[in-house]
Design an enzyme around this catalytic site. Structure first.
Site, short mmCIF file in Angstrom:
data_model
loop_
_atom_site.label_atom_id
_atom_site.label_comp_id
_atom_site.label_asym_id
_atom_site.label_seq_id
_atom_site.Cartn_x
_atom_site.Cartn_y
_atom_site.Cartn_z
N CYS A 141 14.36 29.74 71.88
CA CYS A 141 14.89 29.07 70.72
C CYS A 141 13.81 28.60 69.65
O CYS A 141 14.12 28.30 68.70
CB CYS A 141 15.64 27.66 71.37
SG CYS A 141 17.17 28.15 72.18
N HIS B 175 16.73 22.66 65.53
CA HIS B 175 17.22 23.53 66.35
C HIS B 175 18.43 22.95 66.98
O HIS B 175 18.61 21.87 67.02
CB HIS B 175 16.41 23.88 67.41
CG HIS B 175 17.22 24.94 68.71
ND1 HIS B 175 17.67 25.93 68.27
CD2 HIS B 175 17.28 24.64 69.92
CE1 HIS B 175 18.22 26.37 69.45
NE2 HIS B 175 18.01 25.81 70.31
N ASN C 116 24.94 26.75 69.57
CA ASN C 116 23.74 27.05 69.74
C ASN C 116 23.47 28.70 69.75
O ASN C 116 23.71 29.43 70.64
CB ASN C 116 22.96 26.53 71.18
CG ASN C 116 21.56 26.76 71.32
OD1 ASN C 116 21.01 27.69 70.36
ND2 ASN C 116 21.15 26.29 72.30
O1 UT7 Z 1 18.48 25.73 73.21
C1 UT7 Z 1 17.64 25.66 74.59
C2 UT7 Z 1 17.22 24.53 75.13
N1 UT7 Z 1 18.51 24.23 75.69
C3 UT7 Z 1 18.78 22.77 75.46
O2 UT7 Z 1 18.10 21.97 74.86
C4 UT7 Z 1 19.83 22.21 76.24
C5 UT7 Z 1 19.53 20.92 77.08
N2 UT7 Z 1 20.48 20.48 78.05
C6 UT7 Z 1 21.90 20.08 77.52
O3 UT7 Z 1 22.03 20.12 76.20
C7 UT7 Z 1 22.58 19.30 78.47
O4 UT7 Z 1 21.81 19.18 79.64
C8 UT7 Z 1 23.89 19.99 78.66
C9 UT7 Z 1 24.83 20.09 77.52
C10 UT7 Z 1 23.83 21.44 79.13
C11 UT7 Z 1 24.79 19.14 79.96
O5 UT7 Z 1 24.98 17.92 79.66
P1 UT7 Z 1 24.61 16.97 80.51
O6 UT7 Z 1 25.00 15.54 80.32
O7 UT7 Z 1 23.23 17.00 81.06
O8 UT7 Z 1 25.33 17.18 82.04
P2 UT7 Z 1 24.91 17.52 83.49
O9 UT7 Z 1 24.69 19.07 83.72
O10 UT7 Z 1 24.12 16.46 83.93
O11 UT7 Z 1 26.62 17.40 84.19
C12 UT7 Z 1 27.05 16.11 84.26
C13 UT7 Z 1 28.21 16.48 84.82
C14 UT7 Z 1 28.39 17.19 86.19
O12 UT7 Z 1 29.14 16.69 87.21
P3 UT7 Z 1 28.81 15.74 88.44
O13 UT7 Z 1 27.66 16.42 89.07
O14 UT7 Z 1 28.28 14.33 87.74
O15 UT7 Z 1 30.15 15.58 89.00
C15 UT7 Z 1 28.68 18.50 85.82
O16 UT7 Z 1 29.14 19.45 86.87
O17 UT7 Z 1 29.39 17.30 84.06
C16 UT7 Z 1 29.77 18.31 84.62
N3 UT7 Z 1 29.89 19.40 83.98
C17 UT7 Z 1 30.87 19.83 83.09
N4 UT7 Z 1 32.12 19.07 83.17
C18 UT7 Z 1 32.95 19.40 82.13
C19 UT7 Z 1 28.83 20.47 83.45
N5 UT7 Z 1 29.45 21.28 82.55
C20 UT7 Z 1 30.63 20.73 82.23
C21 UT7 Z 1 31.64 21.27 81.38
N6 UT7 Z 1 32.82 20.52 81.29
N7 UT7 Z 1 31.52 22.32 80.58
#
Ligand code: UT7
Length: 332
Positions: free
Chosen positions: A116, A256, A286
């Site tokens: 990115c 970004h 993204n």
């Molecule tokens: O561009 C390159 C660099 N990339 C980035 O900068 C991305 C950085 N990361 C992020 O933007 C975030 O971490 C994400 C958007 C990818 C995820 O958000 P998060 O707040 O970190 O969520 P998480 O991965 O910690 O997941 C929280 C919960 C989980 O459930 P449990 O384990 O708490 O029960 C996931 O399974 O949300 C669940 N989950 C979802 N639920 C509904 C993960 N993806 C989804 C989804 N819909 N699409």
């Protein structure tokens, strides 16, 4: 003669017409619009789903429009730097394919892979080619067909990415406009958290890698988030400090577009209100290397000669950085 700087003199973008909304994704994976909006700020993204089209085809649209706007022909381009992680093929480069498709017969060029942060790293590279005095018209293209490496059964990644491509032209400037400073970094120890496991020389593609879905993007989102939220803000604050820029001095932050929460944290650290931040993650998601040039394209008509811009990114590798530039022309 005044010192040469490298200024952006034209910008254009292209996104494919097909919209993939959060509602569409609800039909593919266990997710919902509310979760995606609150966690990422994304409402919809564009997808290049016409068979036979690749990243270079989006670039052709963006670049042909750019050349028309600037009133020059493709044969005037000296150098093409194509920032992408989804080149049409492993080789030849997307830059080669683009040069052929647009008729850039007098250019050399190559792809630049920095996930990115590729567009930022390419701007720095292009700027140095121009400041060296030999190159006069350098095309920097940033774009990805992320849908080609996304698993639409994986809710952790498929909600984030979209397809799109932007391009800018850099030319010598003698008024002190253009790229002023940069803080760019890589730290390969972050490679474990965001990558494509197979398809490279470490794990050439095989039935096994396909069955294991290792040709798709893998992301440990939480960990990447943690590094991104501080990494992007740190370099943005650093570039302000060492150029004695206050928040009043900055016209625009061009961040970004990975996650609205990361953008907000960076803006807050820089002391900038939302009105000074380019945000299009809601409608494009993204697009990896496409995010920064697509922002410049969408905001071009608001930009004024002399505006101070800070471009900032964070991506796989890890790679990250910030560039301070002075915009060189009034919006069109
Ligand atoms: O561009 C390159 C660099 N990339 C980035 O900068 C991305 C950085 N990361 C992020 O933007 C975030 O971490 C994400 C958007 C990818 C995820 O958000 P998060 O707040 O970190 O969520 P998480 O991965 O910690 O997941 C929280 C919960 C989980 O459930 P449990 O384990 O708490 O029960 C996931 O399974 O949300 C669940 N989950 C979802 N639920 C509904 C993960 N993806 C989804 C989804 N819909 N699409």
């Amino acid at each position: 003669m005044n010192k040469i700087t490298a200024a952006i003199t034209a910008v254009n973008g292209y996104v494919p017409p097909t919209v993939l909304s959060n509602k569409d994704l609800e039909k593919l994976v266990d997710t919902n619009d509310e979760w995606i909006m609150t966690r990422t700020g994304i409402k919809e993204r564009r997808i290049l789903n016409e068979p036979g089209l690749a990243t270079s085809d989006m670039a052709v649209e963006a670049v042909n429009g750019l050349l028309k706007k600037r009133g020059i022909g493709a044969e005037e381009i000296d150098l093409i730097i194509f920032a992408t992680v989804t080149s049409d093929m492993i080789f030849p480069s997307a830059a080669c394919i683009l040069a052929d498709k647009i008729g850039a017969k007098n250019a050399f060029g190559y792809d630049l892979a920095a996930a990115c942060s590729g567009f930022l790293f390419s701007i720095e590279t292009a700027s140095n080619f121009i400041c060296a005095g030999k190159y006069k018209k350098v095309l920097v293209v940033g774009g990805d067909k992320m849908s080609s490496i996304i698993d639409y059964t994986d809710r952790n990644t498929c909600i984030i990415f979209g397809d799109g491509c932007g391009a800018v032209l850099l030319e010598p400037n003698y008024e002190g406009l253009g790229v002023i400073d940069s803080v760019l970094k890589i730290d390969g120890s972050g490679r474990h958290f965001l990558h494509q496991k197979a398809g490279g020389s470490l794990k050439p593609p095989s039935h096994e890698t396909i069955d294991a879905k290792e040709h798709f993007v893998y992301q440990d989102g939480k960990t990447v988030f943690k590094f991104a939220v501080t990494g992007m803000a740190d370099v943005s604050a650093q570039i302000m400090e060492r150029n004695n820029l206050s928040s009043e001095d900055i016209a625009w932050l061009v961040p970004h577009q990975a996650n609205l929460r990361i953008i907000d944290a960076t803006a807050e650290r820089m002391g900038l209100g939302k009105e000074k931040v380019m945000i299009n993650i809601d409608h494009f998601g993204n697009t990896t290397n496409g995010t920064l040039p697509l922002c410049l394209w969408e905001w071009e008509n608001k930009l004024k000669k002399g505006d101070n811009l800070v471009l900032a990114a964070f991506g796989g590798g890890f790679t990250w950085g910030a560039i301070y530039l002075k915009w060189a022309y009034d919006g069109i």
